[in-house]
Scaffold this active site. Sequence first.
Site, PDB file in Angstrom:
ATOM      1  N   GLU A   1      78.340   9.246  73.607  1.00  0.00           N
ATOM      2  CA  GLU A   1      78.306   8.678  74.958  1.00  0.00           C
ATOM      3  C   GLU A   1      79.625   7.970  75.174  1.00  0.00           C
ATOM      4  O   GLU A   1      79.957   7.040  74.448  1.00  0.00           O
ATOM      5  CB  GLU A   1      77.230   7.598  75.076  1.00  0.00           C
ATOM      6  CG  GLU A   1      75.816   8.073  75.031  1.00  0.00           C
ATOM      7  CD  GLU A   1      74.852   6.888  75.138  1.00  0.00           C
ATOM      8  OE1 GLU A   1      75.286   5.769  75.490  1.00  0.00           O
ATOM      9  OE2 GLU A   1      73.680   7.077  74.834  1.00  0.00           O
TER      10      GLU A   1
ATOM     11  N   ASP B   1      74.789  -4.778  80.508  1.00  0.00           N
ATOM     12  CA  ASP B   1      75.390  -4.934  79.192  1.00  0.00           C
ATOM     13  C   ASP B   1      75.434  -6.380  78.710  1.00  0.00           C
ATOM     14  O   ASP B   1      75.645  -7.304  79.488  1.00  0.00           O
ATOM     15  CB  ASP B   1      76.819  -4.372  79.202  1.00  0.00           C
ATOM     16  CG  ASP B   1      76.806  -2.854  79.219  1.00  0.00           C
ATOM     17  OD1 ASP B   1      76.178  -2.277  78.313  1.00  0.00           O
ATOM     18  OD2 ASP B   1      77.369  -2.263  80.146  1.00  0.00           O
TER      19      ASP B   1
END
Lengths: 397, 278
Positions: free
Chosen positions: B62, B73
């Site tokens: 990824e 995040d």
Amino acid sequence: MTEGRFGDFGGRYVPEALIPALEQLDEARSKAMVDPAFLGELERLHRTYTGRPSIITEVPRFAAYCGGARVILKREDLNHTGSHKINNVLAQALLTQRMGKTRVIAETGAGQHGVATATAAALLGLECRIYMGRVDTERQALNVARMKMLGAEVVPVSHGSATLKDAINEALRDWVTNVENTHYLIGTVTGPHPFPEMVRDFHRIIGVEARAQVLDLTGRLPDAVIACVGGGSNAMGIFHRFIDDPGVRLIGVEAGGSGIESGRHAARFASAEPGVLHGTFSYLMQDEDGQTIESHSISAGLDYPSVGPEHSFLRDSGRAEYLYATDEQAMRAFELLCKTEGIIPALESAHALAGAMMVGTDLGPEALLLVNLSGRGDKDVHTAAEWFGLLDEEAGS
Amino acid sequence: MTSYAGEPAYAGTSLGAGDVLRRCREEGRAALVGYLPVGFPDVETSVRAVEVLVESGVDIVEVGIPYSDPLMDGSVIQNAAARALAGGVRVADVFTATAAVRAKGAPPLVMTYWNLVLRMGVDTFADRLAAAGGAGLITPDLVPDEAGDWIAASERTGLDRVFLVAPSSTEERLAWVTSSCRGFVYAASTMGVTGARTAVGGGAKELVERTKAVTDLPVCVGLGVSNGQQAAEVASFADGVIVGSALVACLTDREPEEGLAALSTLTRELAEGVRNRR
């Protein structure tokens, strides 16, 4: 999908983890808005706690600087906690209880929404955490103390630009983690559906009252309704009842900061193109790659790179118009209202007043202007004193 | 396929993530899926880093695109993104990284916040990604409900569409989201943002079971895995183990060479983990 959209704008650009909470919220608010028990409780709180209905005040001495137009202020500054924010906060806090949640989180820029949220949490016995950019905690230290006094925890956010948009990022991270017991009490008409629509509905009372009050006082509708637009909640609140009055111009005033050409501003409609930030598709200050560009304004409450999606819709459809006032123009209007009417406006609201000076000058003495005075300026006295050089060296640190 | 001047076109096989996951299943093991953002600590090192991932045993890569407002995040990836952006990384740099991964023989998926794709144009992004060897997109802030344009573009280009499911997803949502996926389903194992955790949590297994009840697609588990032991644990019930922050941390506060060496060591440990199901 048209649900939660205003034309092309709006939507739900959020992690899957939040979708169930948004659906729960959508269902809860839909039921609440037709439930006499909820509406009755909210009405009681507004009457006995907020201080609604807020009055209107005609300001003839200030109007002399607006081309002689007749100018009427809707006095949201007189609400408990000092701004329109409390309208939305009390309603969402009641919804939090109805959803069986015990904790609220919120973002705040200048601190007004944080103070209002901490207030509602104290009133209803909810746990409360406020996210605030570190830069803002420093320039709004008094409001930080106020929130703490009310029992809230204030978390300074140091990531990114350490201002409002980063506080929202952090609040969303908290929400994803704690969504089971926590409601994210968003303070303006942005974010994923149903927030833009719901927060507008909770502020709609501003326009409903003002329309009746202006009719009562003057026997006619205003030619223009003017409000400042950061995220845009006070503006949607006062605009919405007038949308079906075709003769009434709806005029939003954005923060022009140091001027559009300087790049240091928050006039989204003057420069930006649509994009996604914080869960919604709307006009957005972004670079060529789609990275968010930081906004700038003397007014923390207008200092946001995006804008509520319904404003984008009203703008593109032509129903509303958007101007901007620079820091300088807003501070001039701030000073004038203080000196001609004895009312110290919030810096945000001073932008609406600057807009009234432009629109009134354009329309002339026959015009009737309704201006939303969304908040009071106590929180801004330090900034204003600095701007006008009223602090001497010793006291001014 | 449109080609873009100056961009490395990839003309090899177009093995998708689903193909690799099937192969791993035949080998009786879980796949290792590794995440790194392009541009951290700089574009050149980040491209070498994704190559190191493949060389050290990652099956699917990824590649993240740094974003100014990474609300899914935790601090490790936030800081890496901020550093990459300060270093001048551009969205188009991701295509250099995907071509490098593809050249090493693994399928590269791009993980990105949606505005970056929207800004380039969904169709343009899809064409450029396909031209640069990309296998598809993982979209943490795009749910299928809002993904009409992307679903059409991925149908046209054959790219994989990986949407996320979460412990809070209802059965109806699980069925809807998985029916919109192609390649695999990303199960966000814990409620929260990215970042290494000491325990992966029992919620992950339950979520995988609930997901598998409504789809035949492979299910990969992300959020929280940081060592070989956790990888083995997750490999016992998931088709793929996704590791992100722990890999990013290898490159944090280290000189590039030292960082790449640490990255290789951890990746090998994780690759062994996914082969030792418990």
